[in-house]
Design a protein around this motif. Structure first.
Motif, PDB file in Angstrom:
ATOM      1  N   ARG A  38       0.811  -1.209   0.000  1.00  0.00           N
ATOM      2  CA  ARG A  38       0.000   0.000   0.000  1.00  0.00           C
ATOM      3  C   ARG A  38       0.846   1.261   0.000  1.00  0.00           C
ATOM      4  NH1 ARG A  38      -4.855   0.647   4.337  1.00  0.00           N
ATOM      5  NH2 ARG A  38      -5.888   2.407   3.370  1.00  0.00           N
ATOM      6  N   TYR A  39       1.961   1.224   0.691  1.00  0.00           N
ATOM      7  CA  TYR A  39       2.832   2.388   0.794  1.00  0.00           C
ATOM      8  C   TYR A  39       4.272   1.988   0.474  1.00  0.00           C
ATOM      9  CZ  TYR A  39      -1.158   4.312   3.228  1.00  0.00           C
ATOM     10  OH  TYR A  39      -2.408   4.745   3.545  1.00  0.00           O
ATOM     11  N   PRO A  40       5.060   2.916  -0.067  1.00  0.00           N
ATOM     12  CA  PRO A  40       6.438   2.593  -0.444  1.00  0.00           C
ATOM     13  C   PRO A  40       7.382   2.610   0.751  1.00  0.00           C
ATOM     14  CG  PRO A  40       5.994   4.887  -0.907  1.00  0.00           C
ATOM     15  CD  PRO A  40       4.692   4.292  -0.428  1.00  0.00           C
ATOM     16  N   GLY A  41       8.564   2.102   0.519  1.00  0.00           N
ATOM     17  CA  GLY A  41       9.624   2.239   1.513  1.00  0.00           C
ATOM     18  C   GLY A  41       9.869   0.983   2.309  1.00  0.00           C
ATOM     19  N   SER A  68      10.559   4.788   6.256  1.00  0.00           N
ATOM     20  CA  SER A  68      11.913   4.842   5.708  1.00  0.00           C
ATOM     21  C   SER A  68      12.386   6.259   5.441  1.00  0.00           C
ATOM     22  CB  SER A  68      11.986   4.033   4.413  1.00  0.00           C
ATOM     23  OG  SER A  68      11.110   4.585   3.453  1.00  0.00           O
ATOM     24  N   GLU A  69      11.467   7.191   5.227  1.00  0.00           N
ATOM     25  CA  GLU A  69      11.847   8.572   4.967  1.00  0.00           C
ATOM     26  C   GLU A  69      10.681   9.480   5.295  1.00  0.00           C
ATOM     27  OE1 GLU A  69      11.248   9.240   0.326  1.00  0.00           O
ATOM     28  OE2 GLU A  69      12.718   7.675   0.774  1.00  0.00           O
ATOM     29  N   LYS A  70      10.939  10.762   5.370  1.00  0.00           N
ATOM     30  CA  LYS A  70       9.929  11.724   5.801  1.00  0.00           C
ATOM     31  C   LYS A  70       8.685  11.696   4.919  1.00  0.00           C
ATOM     32  CE  LYS A  70       9.366  16.577   6.990  1.00  0.00           C
ATOM     33  NZ  LYS A  70      10.006  17.882   7.089  1.00  0.00           N
ATOM     34  N   LEU A  75       2.791  10.415   4.063  1.00  0.00           N
ATOM     35  CA  LEU A  75       1.769   9.661   3.345  1.00  0.00           C
ATOM     36  C   LEU A  75       1.035   8.699   4.274  1.00  0.00           C
ATOM     37  CD1 LEU A  75       0.444   8.915   0.629  1.00  0.00           C
ATOM     38  CD2 LEU A  75       2.279   7.266   0.310  1.00  0.00           C
ATOM     39  N   LEU A  76       1.779   7.973   5.085  1.00  0.00           N
ATOM     40  CA  LEU A  76       1.158   7.035   6.013  1.00  0.00           C
ATOM     41  C   LEU A  76       0.295   7.753   7.040  1.00  0.00           C
ATOM     42  CD1 LEU A  76       4.093   4.565   6.637  1.00  0.00           C
ATOM     43  CD2 LEU A  76       1.883   3.992   5.673  1.00  0.00           C
ATOM     44  N   SER A  77       0.725   8.907   7.504  1.00  0.00           N
ATOM     45  CA  SER A  77      -0.029   9.648   8.513  1.00  0.00           C
ATOM     46  C   SER A  77      -1.330  10.211   7.966  1.00  0.00           C
ATOM     47  CB  SER A  77       0.829  10.773   9.092  1.00  0.00           C
ATOM     48  OG  SER A  77       1.930  10.215   9.785  1.00  0.00           O
TER      49      SER A  77
END
Length: 123
Positions: A38-41, A68-70, A75-77
């Motif tokens: 769903r999300y990268p990193g 993994s990065e800001k 995006l997750l938040s």
């Protein structure tokens, strides 16, 4: 020689690995298997301490997400499940989340495609 590509989706890494071996036997130029979500990193191990303000992101604090990065944290938040007001739809992709990418010669393309489809790959 002309090259053709194949993008096939599988339900498990084991299915894709079996097809990869068969495609390599057909002399595929390149074969790669990836899992997407769903999300990268990828995870970065940073200690989270809400008392000192060392919080990677809201999602890391409320969902235990691997950030993994800001940009990934932002995006997750933004996901509804990070606020605690929603469960966000019960996770990310399910089913066919394994992607096999192959580059083959045009001469062996039809045979390679058949191998993928016989193994249950969705092209």
């Amino acid at each position: 020689m002309t090259e053709k590509n194949i993008l096939a989706y599988f339900k498990s890494p084991e299915e894709a690995e079996g097809v990869k071996r068969k495609l390599e036997a057909l002399r595929a130029i390149d074969v790669q298997i990836d899992r997407f979500g769903r999300y990268p990193g990828e995870s970065v191990n940073e200690p989270v301490n809400p008392l000192t303000g060392n919080i990677v992101s809201l999602a890391g604090l409320t969902m235990g997400a691997e950030i993994s990065e800001k940009g990934v944290g932002i995006l997750l938040s933004a996901d509804p499940s990070a606020s605690g007001m929603s469960d966000g739809g019960q996770g990310g992709p399910t089913g066919r989340d394994i992607l096999l990418t192959a580059v083959v010669d045009e001469q062996s393309y039809a045979q390679a495609l058949q191998v993928v489809q016989e193994a249950g790959g969705l092209v």
